[in-house]
Write a protein that holds these residues in place. Structure first.
Motif, PDB file in Angstrom:
ATOM      1  N   VAL A 192     135.429  82.196   1.308  1.00 27.67           N
ATOM      2  CA  VAL A 192     135.545  81.001   0.475  1.00 27.67           C
ATOM      3  C   VAL A 192     134.228  80.248   0.552  1.00 27.67           C
ATOM      4  N   THR A 193     133.824  79.666  -0.564  1.00 24.38           N
ATOM      5  CA  THR A 193     132.612  78.851  -0.618  1.00 24.38           C
ATOM      6  C   THR A 193     133.016  77.408  -0.879  1.00 24.38           C
ATOM      7  N   LEU A 194     132.721  76.551   0.086  1.00 26.22           N
ATOM      8  CA  LEU A 194     133.035  75.129  -0.036  1.00 26.22           C
ATOM      9  C   LEU A 194     131.798  74.376  -0.495  1.00 26.22           C
ATOM     10  N   THR A 195     131.985  73.460  -1.409  1.00 19.80           N
ATOM     11  CA  THR A 195     130.861  72.673  -1.929  1.00 19.80           C
ATOM     12  C   THR A 195     131.205  71.188  -1.876  1.00 19.80           C
ATOM     13  N   GLY A 196     130.166  70.383  -1.687  1.00 21.66           N
ATOM     14  CA  GLY A 196     130.328  68.934  -1.683  1.00 21.66           C
ATOM     15  C   GLY A 196     129.605  68.307  -2.860  1.00 21.66           C
ATOM     16  N   ASP A 197     129.419  66.996  -2.792  1.00 27.20           N
ATOM     17  CA  ASP A 197     128.773  66.283  -3.891  1.00 27.20           C
ATOM     18  C   ASP A 197     127.268  66.513  -3.927  1.00 27.20           C
ATOM     19  N   ASN A 198     126.664  66.720  -2.769  1.00 24.23           N
ATOM     20  CA  ASN A 198     125.228  66.999  -2.722  1.00 24.23           C
ATOM     21  C   ASN A 198     124.948  68.478  -2.971  1.00 24.23           C
ATOM     22  N   ASP A 201     125.202  70.757  -0.017  1.00 25.90           N
ATOM     23  CA  ASP A 201     126.512  70.884   0.634  1.00 25.90           C
ATOM     24  C   ASP A 201     127.198  72.165   0.174  1.00 25.90           C
ATOM     25  N   ILE A 202     126.825  73.284   0.797  1.00 27.13           N
ATOM     26  CA  ILE A 202     127.406  74.587   0.476  1.00 27.13           C
ATOM     27  C   ILE A 202     127.676  75.323   1.779  1.00 27.13           C
ATOM     28  N   LEU A 203     128.890  75.839   1.903  1.00 31.33           N
ATOM     29  CA  LEU A 203     129.250  76.580   3.108  1.00 31.33           C
ATOM     30  C   LEU A 203     130.126  77.763   2.701  1.00 31.33           C
ATOM     31  N   THR A 204     129.653  78.990   3.005  1.00 30.16           N
ATOM     32  CA  THR A 204     130.419  80.196   2.710  1.00 30.16           C
ATOM     33  C   THR A 204     130.879  80.819   4.022  1.00 30.16           C
ATOM     34  N   LYS A 221     134.230  66.195   7.427  1.00 34.68           N
ATOM     35  CA  LYS A 221     133.713  67.053   8.489  1.00 34.68           C
ATOM     36  C   LYS A 221     134.569  68.305   8.577  1.00 34.68           C
ATOM     37  N   ILE A 222     133.912  69.455   8.514  1.00 30.79           N
ATOM     38  CA  ILE A 222     134.599  70.746   8.525  1.00 30.79           C
ATOM     39  C   ILE A 222     134.333  71.426   9.865  1.00 30.79           C
ATOM     40  N   TRP A 223     135.399  71.713  10.587  1.00 29.69           N
ATOM     41  CA  TRP A 223     135.272  72.420  11.860  1.00 29.69           C
ATOM     42  C   TRP A 223     135.691  73.870  11.658  1.00 29.69           C
ATOM     43  N   TYR A 224     134.858  74.794  12.125  1.00 27.65           N
ATOM     44  CA  TYR A 224     135.136  76.205  11.923  1.00 27.65           C
ATOM     45  C   TYR A 224     134.561  77.025  13.068  1.00 27.65           C
ATOM     46  N   LEU A 225     134.961  78.312  13.113  1.00 26.93           N
ATOM     47  CA  LEU A 225     134.504  79.210  14.159  1.00 26.93           C
ATOM     48  C   LEU A 225     133.482  80.199  13.622  1.00 26.93           C
ATOM     49  N   ILE A 226     132.508  80.518  14.463  1.00 30.74           N
ATOM     50  CA  ILE A 226     131.573  81.590  14.138  1.00 30.74           C
ATOM     51  C   ILE A 226     131.778  82.694  15.165  1.00 30.74           C
ATOM     52  N   ASP A 227     130.833  83.589  15.295  1.00 35.29           N
ATOM     53  CA  ASP A 227     130.972  84.706  16.224  1.00 35.29           C
ATOM     54  C   ASP A 227     131.264  84.226  17.637  1.00 35.29           C
ATOM     55  N   ASN A 228     132.061  85.022  18.370  1.00 36.22           N
ATOM     56  CA  ASN A 228     132.431  84.741  19.760  1.00 36.22           C
ATOM     57  C   ASN A 228     133.225  83.442  19.899  1.00 36.22           C
ATOM     58  N   ASN A 229     133.936  83.081  18.838  1.00 36.48           N
ATOM     59  CA  ASN A 229     134.791  81.886  18.857  1.00 36.48           C
ATOM     60  C   ASN A 229     134.046  80.596  19.202  1.00 36.48           C
ATOM     61  N   GLN A 230     132.800  80.517  18.799  1.00 36.33           N
ATOM     62  CA  GLN A 230     132.042  79.284  18.991  1.00 36.33           C
ATOM     63  C   GLN A 230     132.368  78.310  17.857  1.00 36.33           C
ATOM     64  N   LYS A 231     132.603  77.073  18.213  1.00 36.32           N
ATOM     65  CA  LYS A 231     132.989  76.069  17.222  1.00 36.32           C
ATOM     66  C   LYS A 231     131.760  75.360  16.663  1.00 36.32           C
ATOM     67  N   LYS A 232     131.737  75.247  15.340  1.00 37.98           N
ATOM     68  CA  LYS A 232     130.664  74.528  14.674  1.00 37.98           C
ATOM     69  C   LYS A 232     131.270  73.558  13.672  1.00 37.98           C
ATOM     70  N   SER A 233     130.425  72.665  13.164  1.00 37.26           N
ATOM     71  CA  SER A 233     130.912  71.714  12.161  1.00 37.26           C
ATOM     72  C   SER A 233     129.870  71.538  11.071  1.00 37.26           C
ATOM     73  N   ALA A 234     130.347  71.180   9.891  1.00 38.05           N
ATOM     74  CA  ALA A 234     129.476  70.868   8.753  1.00 38.05           C
ATOM     75  C   ALA A 234     129.961  69.564   8.148  1.00 38.05           C
ATOM     76  N   LEU A 235     129.015  68.736   7.721  1.00 34.82           N
ATOM     77  CA  LEU A 235     129.354  67.428   7.159  1.00 34.82           C
ATOM     78  C   LEU A 235     128.994  67.414   5.676  1.00 34.82           C
ATOM     79  N   PHE A 236     129.994  67.260   4.838  1.00 38.96           N
ATOM     80  CA  PHE A 236     129.805  67.242   3.388  1.00 38.96           C
ATOM     81  C   PHE A 236     130.069  65.835   2.858  1.00 38.96           C
ATOM     82  N   ARG A 237     129.248  65.436   1.897  1.00 39.04           N
ATOM     83  CA  ARG A 237     129.561  64.202   1.181  1.00 39.04           C
ATOM     84  C   ARG A 237     130.575  64.556   0.093  1.00 39.04           C
ATOM     85  N   SER A 238     131.826  64.195   0.350  1.00 39.22           N
ATOM     86  CA  SER A 238     132.907  64.557  -0.560  1.00 39.22           C
ATOM     87  C   SER A 238     134.173  63.831  -0.134  1.00 39.22           C
TER      88      SER A 238
END
Length: 304
Positions: A192-198, A201-204, A221-238
């Motif tokens: 899934v590709t998430l997009t924000g107002d800016n 702001d693109i996250l696939t 604020k989007i919290w998600y997992l990457i490899d090895n179950n590491q948690k990351k976050s992305a901040l979208f203006r939306s």
């Protein structure tokens, strides 16, 4: 035999003031109740007065109560909403706030008597009025707090157990109750590709890697997992609604006006006086189910 622990009781969760509509109703009803008690039962020598005076005093005290409760339950929460955060509110805070309300009503009553009777605005009159007001208000307030807390706690604990019993597969009850059930039934490996107002702001990513999303002022604020179950976050203006429209509703549910969660990561559902709360794997916070979202959340979980 367990010992009585006052501190533990005062720290028990308690719902804050609810919606503006419910608070406005409380303000109106409080004034009516005070008027009715004084007019019908006529305590504190009110019975010695003439009927017109009894009506005047009862109306006056009822109006003072409505004005003060409007300040406490309408204006102050609007001016400082963070002070009444549901996640930090408890019986102790509710009790102290109501005691401050009683003292403020007493001050208002003294001022009312000053204009009606010409009484002095003295400390003695204030203390006497505080005693009168506390005598009327403290017992129903105290009993009401503990009764309401007990009723709500039992209601939401029963509801949480009911949801879990219907959402959990019998074979999984002894292992990982909620999250494994959701994972088996609803895992989605779609990208899934998430997009924000800016524009930036693109996250696939894989939809199933998203843990939860929440609002942060004008951002999400989007919290998600990457490899090895590491948690990351992305901040979208939306807004959360815009991001929600980009996700599969079979796997995600809006449990609160500020939170959107992936049901795969629900570890447990607990209930207390404030409502349902979710334990989310990899989350550093307990996420509340908004009271207005409870019915939809229950329906959604029962369909898993």
């Amino acid at each position: 035999m367990s010992q009585f622990n006052l501190k533990a009781i005062l720290q028990k969760p308690y719902p804050s003031f609810g919606t503006l509509k419910s608070r406005a109703t409380f303000v109106f009803v409080s004034g009516i109740i005070v008027f009715a008690i004084l007019f019908v039962f006529r305590p504190f020598r009110l019975a010695e007065l003439e009927n017109t005076q009894i009506t005047l005093y009862s109306l006056g005290y009822g109006l003072v109560t409505s004005i003060v409760t409007t300040i406490f339950f309408i204006f102050i929460p609007l001016l400082c909403p963070s002070c009444f955060d549901d996640s930090r509110w408890n019986i102790g805070k509710e009790l102290v706030y109501n005691l401050l309300l009683i003292v403020s009503v007493s001050i208002g009553n003294v001022i009312f008597l000053h204009f009606i009777q010409g009484n002095d605005l003295s400390m003695d009159n204030l203390l006497l009025m505080c005693l009168y007001t506390i005598a009327i208000g403290i017992f129903p307030i105290g009993v009401g707090l503990f009764v309401k807390q007990t009723i709500l706690t039992n209601r939401y604990r029963k509801l949480s157990n009911e949801i879990k019993s219907k959402a959990i597969q019998p074979a999984l009850i002894e292992s990982n109750p909620i999250s494994e059930t959701c994972k088996i039934r609803q895992t989605s490996t779609d990208m899934v590709t998430l997009t924000g107002d800016n524009q930036t702001d693109i996250l696939t990513l894989q939809a199933e890697s998203i843990i939860y999303l929440h609002t942060a002022d004008n951002y999400v604020k989007i919290w998600y997992l990457i490899d090895n179950n590491q948690k990351k976050s992305a901040l979208f203006r939306s807004t959360l609604s815009k991001i929600e429209s980009q996700l599969d509703r079979k796997c995600f549910i809006r449990c609160h006006r500020s939170y959107l969660i992936n049901t795969k990561f629900i570890e447990d559902i607990i209930g207390d006086a404030q409502g349902l709360k979710l334990i989310i794997r990899h989350a550093d916070e307990v996420i509340a189910v908004g009271r207005s979202f409870t019915a939809d959340f229950k329906l959604y979980m029962n369909r898993l």
